[in-house]
Structures are given as structure tokens and as C-alpha cells.
Design an enzyme around this catalytic site. Structure first.
Site, PDB file in Angstrom:
ATOM      1  N   LYS A   1      -3.108 -29.631 -52.889  1.00 54.34           N
ATOM      2  CA  LYS A   1      -1.787 -29.159 -53.322  1.00 54.34           C
ATOM      3  C   LYS A   1      -0.720 -29.430 -52.259  1.00 54.34           C
ATOM      4  O   LYS A   1       0.448 -29.601 -52.585  1.00 54.34           O
ATOM      5  CB  LYS A   1      -1.832 -27.669 -53.673  1.00 54.34           C
ATOM      6  CG  LYS A   1      -2.530 -27.425 -55.007  1.00 54.34           C
ATOM      7  CD  LYS A   1      -2.035 -26.156 -55.684  1.00 54.34           C
ATOM      8  CE  LYS A   1      -2.596 -26.050 -57.080  1.00 54.34           C
ATOM      9  NZ  LYS A   1      -2.536 -24.697 -57.630  1.00 54.34           N
TER      10      LYS A   1
ATOM     11  N   LYS B   1     -10.597 -34.876 -61.916  1.00 58.93           N
ATOM     12  CA  LYS B   1     -10.709 -33.676 -62.758  1.00 58.93           C
ATOM     13  C   LYS B   1      -9.602 -33.669 -63.823  1.00 58.93           C
ATOM     14  O   LYS B   1      -8.475 -34.055 -63.525  1.00 58.93           O
ATOM     15  CB  LYS B   1     -10.554 -32.457 -61.839  1.00 58.93           C
ATOM     16  CG  LYS B   1     -10.811 -31.128 -62.502  1.00 58.93           C
ATOM     17  CD  LYS B   1     -10.554 -29.975 -61.526  1.00 58.93           C
ATOM     18  CE  LYS B   1      -9.073 -29.671 -61.402  1.00 58.93           C
ATOM     19  NZ  LYS B   1      -8.757 -28.431 -60.699  1.00 58.93           N
TER      20      LYS B   1
ATOM     21  N   LYS C   1      -3.902 -30.091 -66.259  1.00 64.07           N
ATOM     22  CA  LYS C   1      -2.703 -30.018 -67.099  1.00 64.07           C
ATOM     23  C   LYS C   1      -1.479 -30.572 -66.392  1.00 64.07           C
ATOM     24  O   LYS C   1      -0.477 -30.864 -67.027  1.00 64.07           O
ATOM     25  CB  LYS C   1      -2.458 -28.583 -67.556  1.00 64.07           C
ATOM     26  CG  LYS C   1      -2.353 -27.582 -66.423  1.00 64.07           C
ATOM     27  CD  LYS C   1      -2.355 -26.150 -66.928  1.00 64.07           C
ATOM     28  CE  LYS C   1      -2.505 -25.184 -65.792  1.00 64.07           C
ATOM     29  NZ  LYS C   1      -3.653 -24.350 -65.795  1.00 64.07           N
TER      30      LYS C   1
HETATM   31  P1  TYM Z   1      -7.122 -22.190 -62.866  1.00 68.49           P
HETATM   32  O1  TYM Z   1      -6.050 -21.399 -63.516  1.00 68.49           O
HETATM   33  O2  TYM Z   1      -6.753 -23.477 -62.203  1.00 68.49           O
HETATM   34  O3  TYM Z   1      -8.259 -22.529 -63.914  1.00 68.49           O
HETATM   35  C1  TYM Z   1      -8.807 -21.520 -64.743  1.00 68.49           C
HETATM   36  C2  TYM Z   1     -10.290 -21.765 -64.928  1.00 68.49           C
HETATM   37  O4  TYM Z   1     -10.526 -23.054 -65.497  1.00 68.49           O
HETATM   38  C3  TYM Z   1     -11.474 -23.770 -64.705  1.00 68.49           C
HETATM   39  N1  TYM Z   1     -11.134 -25.205 -64.767  1.00 68.49           N
HETATM   40  C4  TYM Z   1     -11.979 -26.166 -65.185  1.00 68.49           C
HETATM   41  N2  TYM Z   1     -13.261 -26.105 -65.612  1.00 68.49           N
HETATM   42  C5  TYM Z   1     -13.847 -27.276 -65.977  1.00 68.49           C
HETATM   43  N3  TYM Z   1     -13.215 -28.492 -65.934  1.00 68.49           N
HETATM   44  C6  TYM Z   1     -11.924 -28.585 -65.523  1.00 68.49           C
HETATM   45  N4  TYM Z   1     -11.309 -29.776 -65.506  1.00 68.49           N
HETATM   46  C7  TYM Z   1     -11.252 -27.392 -65.121  1.00 68.49           C
HETATM   47  N5  TYM Z   1      -9.999 -27.122 -64.657  1.00 68.49           N
HETATM   48  C8  TYM Z   1      -9.953 -25.788 -64.444  1.00 68.49           C
HETATM   49  C9  TYM Z   1     -11.303 -23.207 -63.299  1.00 68.49           C
HETATM   50  O5  TYM Z   1     -12.438 -23.421 -62.510  1.00 68.49           O
HETATM   51  C10 TYM Z   1     -11.069 -21.736 -63.586  1.00 68.49           C
HETATM   52  O6  TYM Z   1     -12.300 -21.061 -63.791  1.00 68.49           O
HETATM   53  N6  TYM Z   1      -7.696 -19.632 -58.655  1.00 68.49           N
HETATM   54  C11 TYM Z   1      -8.044 -19.675 -60.054  1.00 68.49           C
HETATM   55  C12 TYM Z   1      -7.565 -18.449 -60.814  1.00 68.49           C
HETATM   56  C13 TYM Z   1      -8.002 -17.167 -60.196  1.00 68.49           C
HETATM   57  C14 TYM Z   1      -9.310 -16.611 -60.207  1.00 68.49           C
HETATM   58  C15 TYM Z   1      -9.213 -15.383 -59.506  1.00 68.49           C
HETATM   59  C16 TYM Z   1     -10.519 -17.045 -60.775  1.00 68.49           C
HETATM   60  C17 TYM Z   1      -7.189 -16.286 -59.533  1.00 68.49           C
HETATM   61  N7  TYM Z   1      -7.920 -15.226 -59.110  1.00 68.49           N
HETATM   62  C18 TYM Z   1     -10.334 -14.561 -59.346  1.00 68.49           C
HETATM   63  C19 TYM Z   1     -11.645 -16.202 -60.600  1.00 68.49           C
HETATM   64  C20 TYM Z   1     -11.540 -14.989 -59.882  1.00 68.49           C
HETATM   65  C21 TYM Z   1      -7.407 -20.894 -60.682  1.00 68.49           C
HETATM   66  O7  TYM Z   1      -6.441 -21.399 -60.198  1.00 68.49           O
HETATM   67  O8  TYM Z   1      -7.943 -21.277 -61.850  1.00 68.49           O
END
Ligand code: TYM
Length: 333
Positions: free
Chosen positions: A114, A196, A199
Site C-alpha cells: 500500500k 490477487k 476491487k
Molecule cells: P478486506 O476488507 O481487504 O477483505 C475482506 C476479506 O476478504 C478476503 N479477501 C480475499 N479472499 C480470497 N481471494 C481474494 N482475492 C481476496 N481478497 C480479499 C480477505 O482475506 C478478508 O478476509 N484487514 C482486513 C479487515 C479486518 C479484519 C479485522 C479481518 C479488519 N479487522 C479483524 C479479520 C479480523 C481487510 O482489509 O480485509
């Protein structure tokens, strides 16, 4: 009766989610909520680490809350709340910051990525992001955290932070385990399958948004990058085909082997259109349900208010233990 284990997960409301988010995370939440005391959050504070248009962010919070519900999160069974509605998250982050070090945070892959993609805004929050995530998890004495593979490193840091705090001040936090799905833990871009699916990709054909209508879904799959040997098998040297097989087997709840067999005598064109059909069939009802829910803001507000109330009770219990352990004098009531 045996106490149920606690599950926590969160998603950032940073735009319309992709089928990567759905297959890697959201889809599993629906099943898991039957077996765990489940808590799901709209991680709005995390989103602020990248510049946001305030009006769009407000809209995205409701979009994500509606999507959680449309994907089967049942507010009678699970807690659904907005992260910023429970101030304990920000408060615990402050305390945990005092036992975390810049070296371990600047080493995080997501921070490095990032920092590259947002060169003009490498703010403190971007670096501190995993500490806020640790606070999210640790406040609820969480046993398992279902996430996609890209969050594994952050999860490990959360465990390290919990252990470090417990060693220094005495047992307060449960040390959480990750729950990473066997298939579709890392859904790849349809255009560059070494990357990966995200969005924020500038190329709209690279991802399937949960808001894409069936025609758009089918068109994007038709344009998905494959290779030239025409065999539909899962293999490291066939990243495009392997990604499509993964997506297909996940949405149809089949094994990769069964999917390979099904397409044994099929050409790429036919295969891609079948994958498109299968994905459209899964996401279209979700999209329609989400849009229906978005029209009832009062209901969404009610669910989120109730969720924050329940989450807060649990979170403050942990936070006050932490305050006591580190030596803060409790406020007299
Ligand atoms: P975020 O919002 O980027 O993504 C949400 C969830 O989607 C999963 N994910 C994917 N899984 C498979 N293939 C992909 N291409 C893909 N892109 C995203 C992510 O692994 C995630 O599970 N930091 C986290 C949000 C968060 C969180 C937490 C998660 C904040 N606090 C506490 C668990 C526990 C995040 O940015 O996910």
C-alpha cells in the site's frame, strides 16, 4: 453445557466487494455462524488509512452491512456492527501501540504494497493498521478468525501481540487461530492470474464485483486470460485455468477433481461460459437481496444499533481488564 467458541471477522467498506471477498471470507461466515458465537464488523476505521470521499464512505458502510445480511448473516444468531460505533477498538489500539514496534509493522507485506500504491499518503494509520486489526480480534476473546490468505500475516501479528501482552501483564487475551478456507483462499485476477483479485484494480475486467449483473459476469469470464494448450486441469503452470477451476468448484461446492472431470472434453470457450453462468447464478440473488435491504435503511440502522450495543458490552469487559493490568486508575461511577 459446553461454552461455544467465539468467531470474529471484519471487512473494509472500501467499495463494492469482489467474488474474492465473497469466496475467501463472506461465504464461509454463513455456515460458521451456526457453530460459533459469531461477531462480524464493518471495519470503517481501517478504511480511513487510504483517502476516502466521506459521502462515498458513508454509503459503502450501508452497502457492506446490507451485503453481510444478503449473504446470510443472521442478526438473530450473530452480532453485526460498525467498528467505529464501539470506541473500545480505537482505545485498545492505543494501549497495544505501546507494545508494538515500527520494525515489525513496516515489515508487513500489505504495508509495503500500500505504501507503493499510495505513495502520496503513507500515513501513520497505514502502518498501524495491523494493530487496530489485533484490537478488533482480541477485544472479543476470539477463538477463530476466518479470513482469506492475504490476512495471514496480520493474524500472526495479532497472536504475537496477544502473547506479548499476556507475558508482560498477565493473562488477559485469548490467542486466536486463523481459519483460512481450503479452496478459494486467494482468488486471482481474471486478467493477470499471478495477481490477487482486487476491487481496486484499474482494469474492470480483472475482477467480478458482487454488484455485477449476470451479463457483465458472463462477459468478464469470456475475456478471462487462459493459455494456449486447451487442457482444463489444475496446475501451477496454468494459473488462469486453475483460478477459473477454483472459482467454479467453490461456487458449485465441488472438489477441483470433480470440476476437472466435468470439463475433460470441453473447450476453453465453453468452460468459461459455464463458469460465468455458475458465478452469475450465485451472486445475482445476493445482489438483488442486497439492493432490497438497502432500500430499508431503518432496518439496517436497527440491526447495526443492536449489534453495536451487544459488541460494546463484550469489548468493554476486555478493555477494562487491560486498563487495570497496565495500571490505569478506573473512573469512579
Ligand atoms: P478486506 O476488507 O481487504 O477483505 C475482506 C476479506 O476478504 C478476503 N479477501 C480475499 N479472499 C480470497 N481471494 C481474494 N482475492 C481476496 N481478497 C480479499 C480477505 O482475506 C478478508 O478476509 N484487514 C482486513 C479487515 C479486518 C479484519 C479485522 C479481518 C479488519 N479487522 C479483524 C479479520 C479480523 C481487510 O482489509 O480485509
Amino acid at each position: 453445557m459446553e461454552e461455544r467458541k467465539v468467531l470474529f471477522s471484519a471487512i473494509q467498506p472500501s467499495g463494492i466487494l469482489t467474488i474474492g471477498n465473497y469466496l475467501g471470507a463472506l461465504r464461509n461466515f454463513k455456515k460458521l455462524q451456526n457453530d460459533y458465537d459469531s461477531i462480524f464488523s464493518v471495519a470503517d476505521l481501517h478504511t480511513l488509512t487510504v483517502r476516502q470521499d466521506p459521502a462515498v464512505l458513508r454509503k459503502n458502510v450501508y452497502e457492506l452491512a446490507a451485503l453481510y445480511l444478503a449473504c446470510g448473516i443472521d442478526p438473530q444468531k450473530s452480532i453485526l456492527f460498525v467498528q467505529s460505533h464501539v470506541s473500545a477498538h480505537a482505545e485498545l489500539t492505543w494501549i497495544l501501540n505501546t507494545i508494538c514496534y515500527p520494525g515489525e509493522l513496516s515489515r508487513m507485506t500489505q504495508f509495503k504494497e500500500k505504501s507503493k500504491s499510495h505513495e502520496d499518503n503513507i500515513n501513520m494509520g497505514l502502518m498501524d493498521y495491523p494493530v487496530l486489526m489485533a484490537s478488533d480480534i482480541l477485544l472479543y476473546q476470539t477463538d477463530i478468525v476466518p479470513v482469506g490468505a492475504d490476512q495471514k500475516q496480520h493474524l500472526e501479528l495479532s497472536r504475537d501481540i496477544a502473547i506479548r501482552f499476556n507475558n508482560r501483564f498477565g493473562d488477559v487475551f485469548k490467542v486466536p487461530d486463523g481459519y483460512i478456507p481450503k479452496t478459494a483462499a486467494r482468488v486471482m485476477s481474471l486478467q493477470e492470474p499471478s495477481k490477487k483479485m482486487s476491487k481496486s484494480d484499474a482494469n474492470f475486467n480483472a475482477f467480478i464485483s458482487m454488484d455485477d449483473d449476470p451479463d457483465t459476469v458472463r462477459r468478464k469470464f469470456k475475456r478471462a486470460v487462459t493459455d494456449s494448450d486447451n487442457r482444463i486441469i489444475f496446475s501451477e503452470d496454468k494459473p488462469g485455468i486453475s483460478n477459473l477451476l477454483t472459482i467454479y468448484s467453490a461456487v458449485c461446492d465441488k472438489t477441483i477433481e470433480d470440476a476437472e472431470k466435468e470439463f475433460e472434453n470441453c473447450g476453453y470457450g465453453d468452460f468459461k461460459s459455464k463458469v460465468g453462468d455458475a458465478v452469475a447464478a450465485v451472486i445475482e440473488p445476493i445482489r438483488q437481496e442486497k439492493n432490497k435491504l438497502l432500500a430499508s435503511k431503518d432496518y439496517l440502522d436497527y440491526v447495526l444499533k443492536d449489534g453495536a450495543y451487544k459488541a460494546e458490552k463484550i469489548a468493554y469487559k476486555t478493555l477494562f481488564k487491560v486498563y487495570k493490568k497496565v495500571g490505569l486508575v478506573p473512573r469512579k461511577r
